[in-house]
Design an enzyme around this catalytic site. Structure first.
Site, PDB file in Angstrom:
ATOM      1  N   ASP A 279      -0.878  40.711  81.772  1.00  0.00           N
ATOM      2  CA  ASP A 279      -1.092  40.468  80.350  1.00  0.00           C
ATOM      3  C   ASP A 279      -0.883  41.782  79.614  1.00  0.00           C
ATOM      4  O   ASP A 279      -1.043  42.864  80.201  1.00  0.00           O
ATOM      5  CB  ASP A 279      -2.502  39.943  80.101  1.00  0.00           C
ATOM      6  CG  ASP A 279      -2.633  39.213  78.778  1.00  0.00           C
ATOM      7  OD1 ASP A 279      -2.589  37.966  78.789  1.00  0.00           O
ATOM      8  OD2 ASP A 279      -2.756  39.885  77.730  1.00  0.00           O
TER       9      ASP A 279
ATOM     10  N   ASP B  68       3.936  44.188  79.501  1.00  0.00           N
ATOM     11  CA  ASP B  68       4.576  43.677  78.286  1.00  0.00           C
ATOM     12  C   ASP B  68       5.807  42.906  78.745  1.00  0.00           C
ATOM     13  O   ASP B  68       6.799  43.497  79.171  1.00  0.00           O
ATOM     14  CB  ASP B  68       4.973  44.836  77.373  1.00  0.00           C
ATOM     15  CG  ASP B  68       5.729  44.384  76.131  1.00  0.00           C
ATOM     16  OD1 ASP B  68       5.962  43.167  75.967  1.00  0.00           O
ATOM     17  OD2 ASP B  68       6.107  45.263  75.325  1.00  0.00           O
ATOM     18  N   VAL B  69       5.756  41.574  78.685  1.00  0.00           N
ATOM     19  CA  VAL B  69       6.863  40.780  79.233  1.00  0.00           C
ATOM     20  C   VAL B  69       8.150  40.938  78.438  1.00  0.00           C
ATOM     21  O   VAL B  69       9.230  40.582  78.921  1.00  0.00           O
ATOM     22  CB  VAL B  69       6.496  39.288  79.328  1.00  0.00           C
ATOM     23  CG1 VAL B  69       5.316  39.078  80.257  1.00  0.00           C
ATOM     24  CG2 VAL B  69       6.227  38.687  77.954  1.00  0.00           C
TER      25      VAL B  69
ATOM     26  N   LYS C 250      11.066  27.579  72.669  1.00  0.00           N
ATOM     27  CA  LYS C 250      10.555  26.696  73.709  1.00  0.00           C
ATOM     28  C   LYS C 250      11.633  25.741  74.211  1.00  0.00           C
ATOM     29  O   LYS C 250      11.699  25.441  75.419  1.00  0.00           O
ATOM     30  CB  LYS C 250       9.334  25.930  73.191  1.00  0.00           C
ATOM     31  CG  LYS C 250       8.133  26.829  72.905  1.00  0.00           C
ATOM     32  CD  LYS C 250       7.703  27.617  74.147  1.00  0.00           C
ATOM     33  CE  LYS C 250       6.435  28.400  73.930  1.00  0.00           C
ATOM     34  NZ  LYS C 250       5.957  29.091  75.143  1.00  0.00           N
TER      35      LYS C 250
ATOM     36  N   TYR D  25       9.421  29.402  66.902  1.00  0.00           N
ATOM     37  CA  TYR D  25       8.610  29.026  68.063  1.00  0.00           C
ATOM     38  C   TYR D  25       9.237  27.840  68.790  1.00  0.00           C
ATOM     39  O   TYR D  25       9.451  27.882  70.009  1.00  0.00           O
ATOM     40  CB  TYR D  25       7.198  28.684  67.617  1.00  0.00           C
ATOM     41  CG  TYR D  25       6.306  28.210  68.750  1.00  0.00           C
ATOM     42  CD1 TYR D  25       5.639  29.123  69.549  1.00  0.00           C
ATOM     43  CD2 TYR D  25       6.140  26.843  69.006  1.00  0.00           C
ATOM     44  CE1 TYR D  25       4.824  28.693  70.597  1.00  0.00           C
ATOM     45  CE2 TYR D  25       5.335  26.412  70.047  1.00  0.00           C
ATOM     46  CZ  TYR D  25       4.685  27.332  70.838  1.00  0.00           C
ATOM     47  OH  TYR D  25       3.891  26.897  71.877  1.00  0.00           O
TER      48      TYR D  25
END
Length: 249
Positions: free
Chosen positions: A38, A59-60, A155, A151
């Site tokens: 996370d 940090d993805v 997705k 968003y």
């Protein structure tokens, strides 16, 4: 307890709260060795300590950090069995008011972060000839919401990208699937009076889910129970995408 994940090495991103934390709890209960990742150091360490998991601040949106997360896990445990690319950020606002920074932030986490995690895990799993990747999308990719263009777009992109990756990695023994949760009472729900009642009424089953109900879907896709399932998007949304309910008039 079935211990469906006994001795499996599992990475979960976005794991300090919500669906990520619920998945970490379930995977641990099922016998897995979980590495929670996370961007929040304090929250992540606290959650990992409570669950009995490892924690790596990540940090993805930074591919180097994602690569380090995966390589560090493999260096410690010798393999990687499951990669749950779950980290995501919520974004809402009018299209015409969306800034470039807003757009880039959401894409960096919700799409690029999942790509980086799939790529890093895929390299390891292809080499070892086995593994399962589960990417978190949303039913918003099927039922876009006004004011959530970026968003919902990210997705939907996660589902398409994951299917393409599934085709490429299937001959190497690696499964890639997605889960598309519906409305969920997690940290992404706005702190607005009466919002839970509104969300409950929007669900065909009559209530908004809690993260643990979604986590069972991730567990299934990650487990050997789904050994012949790849390139699939599991929609867990209480019937929201099934169609319109009667208005009662």
């Amino acid at each position: 307890m079935a211990h469906r994940m006994q001795d499996k090495i599992v990475i979960i991103t976005g794991a300090s709260s919500g669906l990520g934390r619920a998945t970490a709890e379930l995977m641990t209960a099922e016998g897995a060795r979980v590495v929670m990742a996370d961007i929040s150091q304090e929250a992540g360490e606290a959650a990992a300590q409570e669950i009995g998991a490892d924690f790596v601040r990540t940090d993805v949106g930074n591919p180097a950090e994602v690569d380090a997360l995966v390589s560090g896990t493999v260096a410690r445990y010798g393999r990687l069995d499951v990669m749950c690319n779950n980290a995501g950020v919520h974004a809402a606002g009018p299209l015409l008011d969306t800034t470039n920074d807003d757009f880039e932030r959401v894409v960096a986490v919700n799409f690029a972060g999942i790509f980086y995690g799939t790529r890093a895990a895929g390299r390891v799993m292809a080499e070892q000839g086995s593994g399962a990747i589960v990417n978190t999308a949303s039913n918003g990719g099927y039922l876009p919401t006004e004011g959530m263009a970026v968003y919902c777009g990210t997705k939907a992109a996660v589902v398409a990208m994951s299917k393409a990756c599934a085709l490429e990695l299937a001959p190497k023994g690696v499964r890639v699937n997605t889960i598309s949760p519906g409305t969920m009472l997690s940290g992404m729900v706005p702190d607005v009076e009466g919002i839970v009642d509104v969300l409950d009424k929007l669900q065909p089953v009559g209530y908004a889910a809690n993260p643990s109900q979604m986590a069972t879907g991730i567990l299934y896709l990650a487990s050997d129970d789904a050994n012949y399932v790849t390139g699939h998007d599991l929609i867990v949304d209480g019937g929201a995408t099934a169609g319109r309910v009667a208005l009662g008039v």
